[in-house]
Structures are given as C-alpha cells and as structure tokens.
Design a protein around this motif. Structure first.
Motif, PDB file in Angstrom:
ATOM      1  N   LEU A 174     -44.355 -52.206  13.177  1.00  0.00           N
ATOM      2  CA  LEU A 174     -45.500 -52.654  12.114  1.00  0.00           C
ATOM      3  C   LEU A 174     -46.156 -51.503  11.720  1.00  0.00           C
ATOM      4  CD1 LEU A 174     -46.494 -55.048  10.407  1.00  0.00           C
ATOM      5  CD2 LEU A 174     -47.980 -55.460  12.606  1.00  0.00           C
ATOM      6  N   PHE A 175     -46.699 -50.489  12.616  1.00  0.00           N
ATOM      7  CA  PHE A 175     -47.694 -49.562  12.323  1.00  0.00           C
ATOM      8  C   PHE A 175     -47.086 -48.247  12.311  1.00  0.00           C
ATOM      9  CE2 PHE A 175     -49.765 -53.090  14.305  1.00  0.00           C
ATOM     10  CZ  PHE A 175     -51.012 -53.087  13.650  1.00  0.00           C
ATOM     11  N   HIS A 176     -45.820 -48.079  11.894  1.00  0.00           N
ATOM     12  CA  HIS A 176     -44.984 -46.910  11.660  1.00  0.00           C
ATOM     13  C   HIS A 176     -45.733 -46.141  10.528  1.00  0.00           C
ATOM     14  CE1 HIS A 176     -42.108 -43.750  11.933  1.00  0.00           C
ATOM     15  NE2 HIS A 176     -41.423 -43.974  10.850  1.00  0.00           N
ATOM     16  N   GLY A 177     -46.136 -44.946  10.559  1.00  0.00           N
ATOM     17  CA  GLY A 177     -46.900 -44.117   9.409  1.00  0.00           C
ATOM     18  C   GLY A 177     -48.165 -43.800  10.006  1.00  0.00           C
ATOM     19  N   VAL A 178     -48.892 -45.043  10.397  1.00  0.00           N
ATOM     20  CA  VAL A 178     -50.117 -44.506  10.896  1.00  0.00           C
ATOM     21  C   VAL A 178     -50.006 -43.624  12.426  1.00  0.00           C
ATOM     22  CG1 VAL A 178     -52.062 -45.781  12.093  1.00  0.00           C
ATOM     23  CG2 VAL A 178     -51.129 -46.926  10.049  1.00  0.00           C
ATOM     24  N   SER A 179     -48.759 -44.198  13.000  1.00  0.00           N
ATOM     25  CA  SER A 179     -48.425 -43.475  14.159  1.00  0.00           C
ATOM     26  C   SER A 179     -47.075 -43.366  14.218  1.00  0.00           C
ATOM     27  CB  SER A 179     -48.775 -43.932  15.463  1.00  0.00           C
ATOM     28  OG  SER A 179     -48.545 -43.248  16.536  1.00  0.00           O
ATOM     29  N   VAL A 180     -46.199 -42.888  15.019  1.00  0.00           N
ATOM     30  CA  VAL A 180     -44.793 -42.946  14.902  1.00  0.00           C
ATOM     31  C   VAL A 180     -44.252 -44.312  15.767  1.00  0.00           C
ATOM     32  CG1 VAL A 180     -44.600 -41.533  16.868  1.00  0.00           C
ATOM     33  CG2 VAL A 180     -42.613 -41.598  15.430  1.00  0.00           C
ATOM     34  N   ALA A 181     -43.381 -45.286  15.346  1.00  0.00           N
ATOM     35  CA  ALA A 181     -42.942 -46.349  15.902  1.00  0.00           C
ATOM     36  C   ALA A 181     -42.344 -45.784  17.205  1.00  0.00           C
ATOM     37  CB  ALA A 181     -41.968 -47.119  14.887  1.00  0.00           C
ATOM     38  N   GLY A 182     -42.486 -46.618  17.998  1.00  0.00           N
ATOM     39  CA  GLY A 182     -41.950 -46.416  19.538  1.00  0.00           C
ATOM     40  C   GLY A 182     -42.768 -45.212  20.337  1.00  0.00           C
ATOM     41  N   TYR A 183     -42.173 -44.630  21.048  1.00  0.00           N
ATOM     42  CA  TYR A 183     -43.110 -43.755  21.988  1.00  0.00           C
ATOM     43  C   TYR A 183     -43.520 -42.459  21.502  1.00  0.00           C
ATOM     44  CZ  TYR A 183     -41.171 -46.694  25.637  1.00  0.00           C
ATOM     45  OH  TYR A 183     -40.878 -47.762  26.530  1.00  0.00           O
ATOM     46  N   HIS A 184     -44.653 -41.878  21.766  1.00  0.00           N
ATOM     47  CA  HIS A 184     -45.226 -40.721  21.592  1.00  0.00           C
ATOM     48  C   HIS A 184     -45.946 -40.183  22.744  1.00  0.00           C
ATOM     49  CE1 HIS A 184     -47.501 -37.933  18.641  1.00  0.00           C
ATOM     50  NE2 HIS A 184     -47.172 -37.210  19.648  1.00  0.00           N
ATOM     51  N   LEU A 185     -45.115 -39.227  23.526  1.00  0.00           N
ATOM     52  CA  LEU A 185     -45.523 -38.990  24.828  1.00  0.00           C
ATOM     53  C   LEU A 185     -45.722 -37.365  25.119  1.00  0.00           C
ATOM     54  CD1 LEU A 185     -42.835 -41.126  26.748  1.00  0.00           C
ATOM     55  CD2 LEU A 185     -45.268 -41.945  26.254  1.00  0.00           C
ATOM     56  N   HIS A 186     -46.581 -37.060  25.702  1.00  0.00           N
ATOM     57  CA  HIS A 186     -46.845 -35.744  26.109  1.00  0.00           C
ATOM     58  C   HIS A 186     -46.750 -35.478  27.636  1.00  0.00           C
ATOM     59  CE1 HIS A 186     -49.337 -34.183  22.336  1.00  0.00           C
ATOM     60  NE2 HIS A 186     -47.850 -34.782  21.915  1.00  0.00           N
ATOM     61  N   PHE A 187     -46.635 -34.367  28.291  1.00  0.00           N
ATOM     62  CA  PHE A 187     -46.513 -34.085  29.643  1.00  0.00           C
ATOM     63  C   PHE A 187     -47.494 -33.154  29.989  1.00  0.00           C
ATOM     64  CE2 PHE A 187     -44.595 -31.816  33.406  1.00  0.00           C
ATOM     65  CZ  PHE A 187     -44.500 -32.968  34.259  1.00  0.00           C
ATOM     66  N   LEU A 188     -47.973 -33.182  31.282  1.00  0.00           N
ATOM     67  CA  LEU A 188     -49.025 -31.979  31.898  1.00  0.00           C
ATOM     68  C   LEU A 188     -48.381 -32.203  33.359  1.00  0.00           C
ATOM     69  CD1 LEU A 188     -51.210 -30.108  31.640  1.00  0.00           C
ATOM     70  CD2 LEU A 188     -52.806 -32.067  32.387  1.00  0.00           C
ATOM     71  N   SER A 189     -47.977 -30.821  33.845  1.00  0.00           N
ATOM     72  CA  SER A 189     -47.771 -30.798  35.054  1.00  0.00           C
ATOM     73  C   SER A 189     -49.234 -30.911  36.024  1.00  0.00           C
ATOM     74  CB  SER A 189     -47.194 -29.395  35.403  1.00  0.00           C
ATOM     75  OG  SER A 189     -47.978 -28.368  34.915  1.00  0.00           O
ATOM     76  N   ASP A 190     -48.620 -31.110  37.322  1.00  0.00           N
ATOM     77  CA  ASP A 190     -49.856 -31.171  38.275  1.00  0.00           C
ATOM     78  C   ASP A 190     -50.475 -29.810  38.574  1.00  0.00           C
ATOM     79  OD1 ASP A 190     -49.385 -33.875  38.877  1.00  0.00           O
ATOM     80  OD2 ASP A 190     -48.214 -33.619  40.658  1.00  0.00           O
ATOM     81  N   ASP A 191     -49.812 -28.770  38.393  1.00  0.00           N
ATOM     82  CA  ASP A 191     -50.399 -27.648  38.570  1.00  0.00           C
ATOM     83  C   ASP A 191     -51.270 -26.905  37.391  1.00  0.00           C
ATOM     84  OD1 ASP A 191     -48.252 -26.691  37.016  1.00  0.00           O
ATOM     85  OD2 ASP A 191     -47.110 -25.426  38.692  1.00  0.00           O
ATOM     86  N   LYS A 192     -50.888 -27.652  36.279  1.00  0.00           N
ATOM     87  CA  LYS A 192     -51.444 -27.513  34.968  1.00  0.00           C
ATOM     88  C   LYS A 192     -51.230 -26.109  34.400  1.00  0.00           C
ATOM     89  CE  LYS A 192     -54.653 -30.814  35.679  1.00  0.00           C
ATOM     90  NZ  LYS A 192     -54.249 -31.249  36.844  1.00  0.00           N
ATOM     91  N   GLN A 193     -49.810 -25.879  34.622  1.00  0.00           N
ATOM     92  CA  GLN A 193     -49.158 -24.646  33.900  1.00  0.00           C
ATOM     93  C   GLN A 193     -48.008 -25.193  33.060  1.00  0.00           C
ATOM     94  OE1 GLN A 193     -50.284 -21.390  35.083  1.00  0.00           O
ATOM     95  NE2 GLN A 193     -52.055 -22.646  35.755  1.00  0.00           N
ATOM     96  N   PHE A 194     -47.624 -26.143  32.869  1.00  0.00           N
ATOM     97  CA  PHE A 194     -46.493 -26.636  31.960  1.00  0.00           C
ATOM     98  C   PHE A 194     -46.943 -27.826  31.398  1.00  0.00           C
ATOM     99  CE2 PHE A 194     -42.594 -28.728  31.050  1.00  0.00           C
ATOM    100  CZ  PHE A 194     -41.644 -27.628  30.442  1.00  0.00           C
ATOM    101  N   GLY A 195     -46.640 -28.084  29.984  1.00  0.00           N
ATOM    102  CA  GLY A 195     -46.757 -29.326  29.535  1.00  0.00           C
ATOM    103  C   GLY A 195     -46.438 -29.076  27.951  1.00  0.00           C
ATOM    104  N   GLY A 196     -46.447 -30.351  27.269  1.00  0.00           N
ATOM    105  CA  GLY A 196     -46.120 -30.182  25.793  1.00  0.00           C
ATOM    106  C   GLY A 196     -45.684 -31.835  25.522  1.00  0.00           C
ATOM    107  N   HIS A 197     -45.150 -31.806  24.020  1.00  0.00           N
ATOM    108  CA  HIS A 197     -44.652 -32.913  23.432  1.00  0.00           C
ATOM    109  C   HIS A 197     -43.561 -33.279  24.172  1.00  0.00           C
ATOM    110  CE1 HIS A 197     -44.026 -35.683  19.964  1.00  0.00           C
ATOM    111  NE2 HIS A 197     -42.662 -35.249  20.193  1.00  0.00           N
TER     112      HIS A 197
END
Length: 238
Positions: free
Chosen positions: A167-190
């Motif tokens: 219903l809200f596609h366009g306001v955000s992206v329908a479905g998942y929008h996930l990012h990642f951050l490693s525990d050591d704070k050395q790796f991450g992204g979309h």
C-alpha cells in the motif's frame, strides 16, 4: 503500551528523482528513533542507525569503510523508529535470504502494517552494496548501475530495517529494506543477499507513520516528479 511511530524524512521517490542534498541533521533525526536506515548528503554511502548510534558505510578504493557519524551530518532521506521488540525468536538453523524473509512474514501481525526488523546473528556470508557519492540531479537508477558491491564470509552482526506494505510503495519500497552492520563495525551496507547460520530475531509492529517533508528545500518544493518513472526506478534499484 506506547505507540511506535515510523518517522520518515523525505520519500524514497524524491531520492530516486535526484534530490540528494542533505535536508535534516542527524541530531534532529535521532530524536525520533534508535533504529533506522537511509543515506547521507549527496547519497554518500549507506546510513545505518543501530541502538541510537549512526554509522556511514561506503565503498572507497575497493574496500568497505564504516564511520561513526557526528550528529551534525545531514541526510536527504532516512527512516527511523524507536524499535519495540513485540516478538522475539531464536533462529537455530541455517536460512537463506529468501527463507528468512518468508519466515519473518509468517510472524507479522498484519500485512497492512509496517514492521521493524532487528536480527543479531552469525552469517555464512553477507552481500552488500553502497551507493556512491554523486552530484545532485543525476538519477538514482543510473547511479545504482555502477554501485560497488562487497561480500564478507563468516561474519557476525546485525541485520536491521523495515518491512513496508504494498500500500505504501513509493513512500518507501514495498517489502524489505534492510541494512547490515558487523559487530566489529568494519563492514556494512545495503543488504543484497545473505546466508544466516543462527541468531536472535526481533520483530516490532509499527503503529503509525509520520511523513516529514523537506519544506525548506527549494529543490523539493519546485520539483516536477514523473511518478510512473519513479516507481520503475524504485523497482529497478531496490
């Protein structure tokens, strides 16, 4: 029980149209949530907000760089919430990207509500991308065709973000929008793809949406959006 509000500054569609100028400070943004995603001024990498701290993940010189951000940094687009773990689960079996997402959706309280996602775990591999810093006005879809991608094997960290109803596609992206951050704070992204080995999952129901507009941005006020093209660009880029 307190309400959990998803606070979104600007829309994904406006970002797709090339409005990359930072229009809100992190200091202001973090007043509205402790978990979130977005990007930085001139779409300089990926914004990751975990436990109230903001990080920037970017690909420079063929490698990933993760920086803890000063609250003076500005964002053109971001979504944050005060994550409330309404449901908690232990994940003790290996799951692919698709399998985990399907499993999460089976636990949602409604497919017409946003949900916040936070999964701390061990991953066999994590595949991410970072949008490169770009000039204003150049379409996001065009830039995304040459974005750097990285994969790390055997990494522990946190997968976080939001699930948006169709219903809200366009306001955000329908479905998942996930990012990642490693525990050591050395790796991450979309996040593009991953293999989960085990972890702890939290799902939060979002009770309301606050859509914040960059009212002081002349570029936003005067923009003439091609809505149909923007929808296509979102599908292509995300």
């Amino acid at each position: 029980m307190r309400q959990t509000i998803l606070f979104q500054h600007n829309s994904l569609a406006a970002l797709m149209a090339g409005l990359y100028q930072g229009t809100m400070s992190l200091n202001h943004l973090l007043e509205h949530g402790d978990l979130g995603i977005g990007t930085l001024d001139q779409i300089d990498g990926e914004l990751i907000i975990l436990d109230g701290q903001a990080y920037q993940a970017r690909g420079t010189g063929g490698k990933v760089e993760v920086l803890a951000l000063d609250k003076k940094a500005r964002v053109p687009y971001a979504a944050v919430a005060r994550h409330r773990a309404d449901q908690r689960f232990s994940l003790d079996q290996a799951l692919s990207d698709a399998e985990l997402k399907e499993w999460l959706e089976s636990k949602f309280t409604s497919y017409n509500l946003f949900h916040s996602i936070k999964i701390k775990g061990q991953f066999k591999d994590m595949h991410v991308r970072m949008i490169p810093k770009s000039p204003l006005g150049k379409s996001f879809a065009e830039i995304a065709q040459s974005q750097p991608e990285f994969t790390r094997e055997e990494v522990s960290g946190t997968l976080l973000g939001f699930w948006t109803p169709e219903l809200f596609h366009g306001v955000s992206v329908a479905g998942y929008h996930l990012h990642f951050l490693s525990d050591d704070k050395q790796f991450g992204g979309h996040v593009l793809d991953f293999q989960l080995l085990n972890g702890q999952a939290e799902i939060g129901q979002i009770d309301g949406l606050f859509q914040d507009f960059p009212v002081n941005s002349q570029a936003f006020r005067e923009a003439d959006f091609d809505v149909e093209q923007l929808r296509k660009d979102i599908d292509q880029s995300e």
